[in-house]
Motif scaffolding. Structure first.
Motif, PDB file in Angstrom:
ATOM      1  N   TYR A   1      28.724  40.481  43.015  1.00 47.18           N
ATOM      2  CA  TYR A   1      29.386  41.771  43.253  1.00 47.18           C
ATOM      3  C   TYR A   1      29.753  42.442  41.935  1.00 47.18           C
ATOM      4  CZ  TYR A   1      32.226  45.217  45.733  1.00 47.18           C
ATOM      5  OH  TYR A   1      32.728  46.391  46.245  1.00 47.18           O
ATOM      6  N   LYS A   2      30.282  41.666  40.997  1.00 47.70           N
ATOM      7  CA  LYS A   2      30.659  42.240  39.708  1.00 47.70           C
ATOM      8  C   LYS A   2      29.429  42.708  38.937  1.00 47.70           C
ATOM      9  CE  LYS A   2      33.702  41.576  35.771  1.00 47.70           C
ATOM     10  NZ  LYS A   2      34.720  40.712  35.136  1.00 47.70           N
ATOM     11  N   GLU A   3      28.325  41.952  39.065  1.00 47.15           N
ATOM     12  CA  GLU A   3      27.086  42.353  38.403  1.00 47.15           C
ATOM     13  C   GLU A   3      26.550  43.655  38.984  1.00 47.15           C
ATOM     14  OE1 GLU A   3      22.827  40.464  38.796  1.00 47.15           O
ATOM     15  OE2 GLU A   3      23.971  39.308  37.338  1.00 47.15           O
ATOM     16  N   GLU A   4      26.726  43.821  40.296  1.00 46.81           N
ATOM     17  CA  GLU A   4      26.203  45.008  40.975  1.00 46.81           C
ATOM     18  C   GLU A   4      27.095  46.237  40.779  1.00 46.81           C
ATOM     19  OE1 GLU A   4      23.481  47.085  43.477  1.00 46.81           O
ATOM     20  OE2 GLU A   4      23.350  45.064  42.614  1.00 46.81           O
ATOM     21  N   PHE A   5      28.424  46.039  40.849  1.00 47.17           N
ATOM     22  CA  PHE A   5      29.328  47.186  40.861  1.00 47.17           C
ATOM     23  C   PHE A   5      30.266  47.254  39.652  1.00 47.17           C
ATOM     24  CE2 PHE A   5      28.352  46.122  45.305  1.00 47.17           C
ATOM     25  CZ  PHE A   5      27.764  47.315  45.705  1.00 47.17           C
ATOM     26  N   GLY A   6      30.383  46.182  38.899  1.00 51.07           N
ATOM     27  CA  GLY A   6      31.183  46.215  37.677  1.00 51.07           C
ATOM     28  C   GLY A   6      32.650  45.911  37.848  1.00 51.07           C
ATOM     29  N   PHE A   7      33.096  45.577  39.057  1.00 48.12           N
ATOM     30  CA  PHE A   7      34.515  45.259  39.271  1.00 48.12           C
ATOM     31  C   PHE A   7      34.643  44.336  40.486  1.00 48.12           C
ATOM     32  CE2 PHE A   7      33.525  48.955  41.828  1.00 48.12           C
ATOM     33  CZ  PHE A   7      34.149  48.703  43.042  1.00 48.12           C
ATOM     34  N   LEU A   8      35.829  43.764  40.666  1.00 47.65           N
ATOM     35  CA  LEU A   8      36.130  42.916  41.813  1.00 47.65           C
ATOM     36  C   LEU A   8      37.353  43.472  42.539  1.00 47.65           C
ATOM     37  CD1 LEU A   8      35.740  39.334  40.263  1.00 47.65           C
ATOM     38  CD2 LEU A   8      34.073  40.578  41.640  1.00 47.65           C
ATOM     39  N   LEU A   9      37.433  43.253  43.820  1.00 50.09           N
ATOM     40  CA  LEU A   9      38.585  43.672  44.627  1.00 50.09           C
ATOM     41  C   LEU A   9      39.500  42.476  44.831  1.00 50.09           C
ATOM     42  CD1 LEU A   9      36.754  45.923  47.258  1.00 50.09           C
ATOM     43  CD2 LEU A   9      37.956  46.642  45.195  1.00 50.09           C
ATOM     44  N   GLU A  10      40.134  42.065  43.743  1.00 49.94           N
ATOM     45  CA  GLU A  10      41.001  40.890  43.793  1.00 49.94           C
ATOM     46  C   GLU A  10      42.136  41.132  44.781  1.00 49.94           C
ATOM     47  OE1 GLU A  10      40.169  38.249  42.543  1.00 49.94           O
ATOM     48  OE2 GLU A  10      39.012  38.544  40.712  1.00 49.94           O
ATOM     49  N   GLY A  11      42.482  40.095  45.500  1.00 48.61           N
ATOM     50  CA  GLY A  11      43.551  40.190  46.487  1.00 48.61           C
ATOM     51  C   GLY A  11      43.042  40.435  47.887  1.00 48.61           C
ATOM     52  N   LYS A  12      41.836  40.952  48.002  1.00 48.15           N
ATOM     53  CA  LYS A  12      41.246  41.150  49.330  1.00 48.15           C
ATOM     54  C   LYS A  12      40.532  39.888  49.793  1.00 48.15           C
ATOM     55  CE  LYS A  12      40.478  46.138  49.681  1.00 48.15           C
ATOM     56  NZ  LYS A  12      41.129  46.247  51.016  1.00 48.15           N
ATOM     57  N   LYS A  13      40.500  39.683  51.089  1.00 48.29           N
ATOM     58  CA  LYS A  13      39.773  38.551  51.650  1.00 48.29           C
ATOM     59  C   LYS A  13      38.275  38.860  51.687  1.00 48.29           C
ATOM     60  CE  LYS A  13      43.593  36.980  54.568  1.00 48.29           C
ATOM     61  NZ  LYS A  13      44.035  36.677  55.961  1.00 48.29           N
ATOM     62  N   ILE A  14      37.482  37.816  51.746  1.00 54.16           N
ATOM     63  CA  ILE A  14      36.029  37.956  51.803  1.00 54.16           C
ATOM     64  C   ILE A  14      35.567  37.620  53.218  1.00 54.16           C
ATOM     65  CG2 ILE A  14      33.817  37.141  50.915  1.00 54.16           C
ATOM     66  CD1 ILE A  14      35.265  36.462  48.308  1.00 54.16           C
ATOM     67  N   THR A  15      34.848  38.541  53.812  1.00 58.15           N
ATOM     68  CA  THR A  15      34.370  38.374  55.190  1.00 58.15           C
ATOM     69  C   THR A  15      32.901  37.983  55.196  1.00 58.15           C
ATOM     70  OG1 THR A  15      35.954  40.015  56.024  1.00 58.15           O
ATOM     71  CG2 THR A  15      34.034  39.545  57.408  1.00 58.15           C
ATOM     72  N   VAL A  16      32.564  37.056  56.072  1.00 63.48           N
ATOM     73  CA  VAL A  16      31.173  36.652  56.276  1.00 63.48           C
ATOM     74  C   VAL A  16      30.702  37.284  57.577  1.00 63.48           C
ATOM     75  CG1 VAL A  16      29.576  34.739  56.593  1.00 63.48           C
ATOM     76  CG2 VAL A  16      31.537  34.488  55.048  1.00 63.48           C
TER      77      VAL A  16
END
Length: 323
Positions: A193-208
Motif C-alpha cells: 500500500y505504501k509503495e502504491e500510494f505513498g502513505f499508510l492509514l495507521e490506526g485503521k483496521k485492515i479488512t479482508v
C-alpha cells in the motif's frame, strides 16, 4: 501488364529511359515489405532507448525465416534465432503453457491475531481443492504443481483493495517453517500500500474482502537452455554439415551485390544434426517453413533452434554472452 511495363522501364527516380532487371524490380517489393516490418521493431526498441545491435532477432511464422536475415541487416542486428517449430510457434507455445486453476471465496473479516488462524484455515481448504483439481489433470508433486495464496485486503472504510500474495507452496500442499513465517499478509499489505500510494492509514483496521488460491500446473518442470548456453554445451562438437545432405540446388535471388545465385544449396532441416554448421548462400526447409540464409551468414544447428550469425566465428560466439 501495362503497370509492369512502366515499372520495368522506370528506375524509381523518374528516369524512364533506364530499363530495370526483372529480379531487381521484384526484389524492390520485398525491400518495401522488409522495411515495413522493421518499423514496429524500431518503435518498440530504439524509440525506448534500446540498442538493437546488442539484441537477438527471433524469427517466427512459416515465412519469417525468408525475411529474417535481411531484416536483421537493416536493423543492425548480428544474430538470429529460428526455433525448429517457428512456423507453428503459437501452437507449440500453447502446449508448453502452464495450466492455472483459481478458487475465490468472499470473506469480509477484519484481520487480527484472533482471525488470522481462521483465514489461514480457509486458505488451506481452498488449497486442498485446487491441488485435487490439478492432480486430476495430471499435475502432481512439488515439481509440477505450485500454489499461490492471496488475501484481498483494504483499509476499513476505504474502497481500494489490494490482492496480497502470501507464500508459494509446492504440490504436496505442506508448508515449511520458512513458508509459515513468510505468510505475513498484514506486513505485506502495508508494504504494497505504501509503495502504491505513498502513505499508510495507521490506526485503521485492515479488512479482508476475499480469499483466493491460484494453482499452477507446470507442463514442463524445466525449460530448455537458452541458445547461447546450448551453444556452449556443443562448442567442442561443431562440424560442417556434409554436402551429401544437400537435398537439391535451386536458383535464388539475394540482395545486391550477390544477386542471383544459380546453384543455391537447399538443406532439409530434418536431415541436419545437432552441432552441424553451414554457410550461406543456402536455404533450409521443412514441411511448414523456409529459411533463407544470405551469403556470408553462418548457421549452427541446435536441439531446439537454429542460430544464424551474420558475422563472427561460430566457435567463439556465445562464450561471453549471458545465458
Amino acid at each position: 501488364m501495362q503497370e509492369y511495363e512502366r515499372l520495368h522501364h522506370d528506375d524509381g527516380n523518374g528516369d524512364e529511359g533506364k530499363e530495370q532487371d526483372l529480379d531487381d524490380l521484384v526484389y524492390g517489393f520485398i525491400e518495401v515489405a522488409n522495411e515495413t516490418m522493421c518499423r514496429p521493431i524500431r518503435a518498440l526498441t530504439e524509440a525506448r532507448g534500446f540498442e538493437l545491435g546488442k539484441h537477438i532477432l527471433a524469427s517466427f511464422g512459416g515465412a519469417g525465416g525468408q525475411h529474417a536475415c535481411e531484416i536483421a541487416k537493416i536493423l543492425g542486428m548480428k544474430r538470429i534465432v529460428v526455433h525448429r517449430y517457428s512456423s507453428i510457434l503459437s501452437a507449440y507455445g500453447l502446449s508448453l503453457a502452464d495450466r492455472a486453476i483459481e478458487k475465490q471465496e468472499p470473506c469480509s473479516t477484519n484481520i487480527s491475531k484472533d482471525t488470522l488462524h481462521h483465514l489461514l484455515s480457509r486458505l488451506d481448504e481452498l488449497t486442498s481443492k485446487v491441488l485435487k483439481e490439478l492432480a486430476g489433470q495430471g499435475f502432481e508433486g512439488s515439481e509440477r504443481a505450485k500454489v499461490e495464496r492471496y488475501l484481498n485486503m483494504r483499509w476499513e472504510g476505504t474502497d481500494t483493495a489490494l490482492m496480497i500474495l502470501g507464500s508459494e507452496r509446492s504440490g504436496s500442499g505442506e508448508k515449511s517453517n520458512a513458508e509459515e513465517q513468510k505468510e505475513d499478509f498484514e506486513t505485506e499489505f502495508k508494504r504494497a500500500y505504501k509503495e502504491e500510494f505513498g502513505f499508510l492509514l495507521e490506526g485503521k483496521k485492515i479488512t479482508v474482502d476475499d480469499i483466493k488460491v491460484r494453482g499452477i500446473g507446470k507442463t514442463y518442470a524445466t525449460l530448455p537452455a537458452s541458445p547461447f548456453k546450448a551453444l556452449r554445451s556443443i562448442q567442442s562438437n561443431l562440424r560442417p554439415a556434409p554436402e551429401k545432405k544437400i537435398s537439391f540446388h535451386t536458383s535464388v535471388y539475394f540482395a545486391p551485390p550477390s544477386r542471383r545465385v544459380e546453384k543455391t544449396p537447399v538443406w532439409s532441416l530434418a536431415d541436419l544434426d545437432v552441432g552441424e554448421t553451414l554457410e550461406g548462400p543456402a536455404m533450409i526447409i521443412d514441411d511448414t517453413q523456409t529459411i533463407v540464409i544470405v551469403p556470408g551468414a553462418k548457421v549452427v544447428v541446435m536441439e531446439e533452434c537454429l542460430l544464424v550469425l551474420l558475422d563472427g566465428d561460430v566457435r567463439t560466439v556465445g562464450k561471453d554472452e549471458k545465458a
